[in-house]
Design an enzyme around this catalytic site. Structure first.
Site, PDB file in Angstrom:
ATOM      1  N   ASN A 159    -117.013  29.774  41.932  1.00  0.00           N
ATOM      2  CA  ASN A 159    -116.850  30.059  40.507  1.00  0.00           C
ATOM      3  C   ASN A 159    -116.984  28.755  39.724  1.00  0.00           C
ATOM      4  O   ASN A 159    -116.449  27.720  40.137  1.00  0.00           O
ATOM      5  CB  ASN A 159    -115.482  30.695  40.252  1.00  0.00           C
TER       6      ASN A 159
ATOM      7  N   VAL B 201    -109.154  26.778  39.033  1.00  0.00           N
ATOM      8  CA  VAL B 201    -108.682  25.467  39.513  1.00  0.00           C
ATOM      9  C   VAL B 201    -109.866  24.490  39.427  1.00  0.00           C
ATOM     10  O   VAL B 201    -110.882  24.697  40.099  1.00  0.00           O
ATOM     11  CB  VAL B 201    -108.151  25.548  40.964  1.00  0.00           C
TER      12      VAL B 201
ATOM     13  N   HIS C  55    -114.297  24.386  45.007  1.00  0.00           N
ATOM     14  CA  HIS C  55    -113.876  25.091  46.224  1.00  0.00           C
ATOM     15  C   HIS C  55    -114.843  26.232  46.473  1.00  0.00           C
ATOM     16  O   HIS C  55    -115.309  26.886  45.540  1.00  0.00           O
ATOM     17  CB  HIS C  55    -112.434  25.603  46.113  1.00  0.00           C
TER      18      HIS C  55
ATOM     19  N   HIS D 232    -115.184  29.836  48.127  1.00  0.00           N
ATOM     20  CA  HIS D 232    -114.445  30.984  48.664  1.00  0.00           C
ATOM     21  C   HIS D 232    -115.248  31.555  49.835  1.00  0.00           C
ATOM     22  O   HIS D 232    -116.464  31.795  49.706  1.00  0.00           O
ATOM     23  CB  HIS D 232    -114.327  32.100  47.625  1.00  0.00           C
TER      24      HIS D 232
HETATM   25  P1  AMP Z   1    -111.040  30.056  41.317  1.00  0.00           P
HETATM   26  O1  AMP Z   1    -110.508  31.165  40.460  1.00  0.00           O
HETATM   27  O2  AMP Z   1    -112.440  30.241  41.809  1.00  0.00           O
HETATM   28  O3  AMP Z   1    -110.834  28.713  40.650  1.00  0.00           O
HETATM   29  O4  AMP Z   1    -110.159  30.077  42.658  1.00  0.00           O
HETATM   30  C1  AMP Z   1    -108.871  29.572  42.730  1.00  0.00           C
HETATM   31  C2  AMP Z   1    -108.217  30.282  43.874  1.00  0.00           C
HETATM   32  O5  AMP Z   1    -107.066  29.572  44.231  1.00  0.00           O
HETATM   33  C3  AMP Z   1    -107.779  31.723  43.562  1.00  0.00           C
HETATM   34  O6  AMP Z   1    -108.417  32.628  44.434  1.00  0.00           O
HETATM   35  C4  AMP Z   1    -106.268  31.680  43.770  1.00  0.00           C
HETATM   36  O7  AMP Z   1    -105.755  32.851  44.357  1.00  0.00           O
HETATM   37  C5  AMP Z   1    -106.112  30.482  44.689  1.00  0.00           C
HETATM   38  N1  AMP Z   1    -104.818  29.827  44.660  1.00  0.00           N
HETATM   39  C6  AMP Z   1    -104.070  29.536  43.572  1.00  0.00           C
HETATM   40  N2  AMP Z   1    -102.948  28.898  43.938  1.00  0.00           N
HETATM   41  C7  AMP Z   1    -103.003  28.764  45.290  1.00  0.00           C
HETATM   42  C8  AMP Z   1    -102.134  28.190  46.270  1.00  0.00           C
HETATM   43  N3  AMP Z   1    -100.973  27.602  45.927  1.00  0.00           N
HETATM   44  N4  AMP Z   1    -102.495  28.250  47.581  1.00  0.00           N
HETATM   45  C9  AMP Z   1    -103.668  28.855  47.922  1.00  0.00           C
HETATM   46  N5  AMP Z   1    -104.521  29.408  47.046  1.00  0.00           N
HETATM   47  C10 AMP Z   1    -104.200  29.374  45.747  1.00  0.00           C
END
Ligand code: AMP
Length: 113
Positions: free
Chosen positions: A86, A95, A99, A101
């Protein structure tokens, strides 16, 4: 610049379910899984998003994808899997630390919402 959530997990400041790590990345179990397998492959280098990666990041980006394929084989996702990155608010990024997925273990719909 303040540390991102993933940087804090990498630095051991907050807990996270780390499934794998090497000198270039960590693999974290997503806290809110969208499929039976939902892992996040995160470079140690805090690249904010793929749209801001540079030539210098070429081998890091390659490493993330190779690791995704390796994990999919290891987890027996032989029926298929999906890799998602994303980017930005319209892309669903929450975030600002790049990353990948890795989603699998069920049939995934298309197109994404
Ligand atoms: P994005 O929305 O592509 O930025 O992905 C961020 C991802 O981080 C989401 O799928 C969240 O569920 C995941 N996420 C948020 N906080 C945590 C955490 N503490 N540990 C593991 N995954 C997390």
């Amino acid at each position: 610049m303040s540390k991102t959530l993933f940087q804090k997990i990498m630095d051991g400041e907050i807990p996270g379910q780390i499934e794998y790590e090497d000198d270039q990345c960590i693999v974290l179990r997503d806290i809110n899984p969208q499929a039976p397998t939902h892992l996040l492959i995160i470079p140690r280098k805090p690249i904010p998003r793929v749209g801001e990666a540079t030539e210098e990041d070429q081998s890091t980006l390659g490493h993330l994808l190779l690791k995704a394929g390796e994990l999919a084989r290891k987890l027996n996702l032989e029926n298929g899997f999906r890799i998602v990155i994303n980017n930005g608010s319209d892309g669903g990024e929450t975030v600002p630390h790049l990353h990948v997925h890795l989603l699998g273990g069920r049939a995934l719909g298309w197109p994404p919402g």
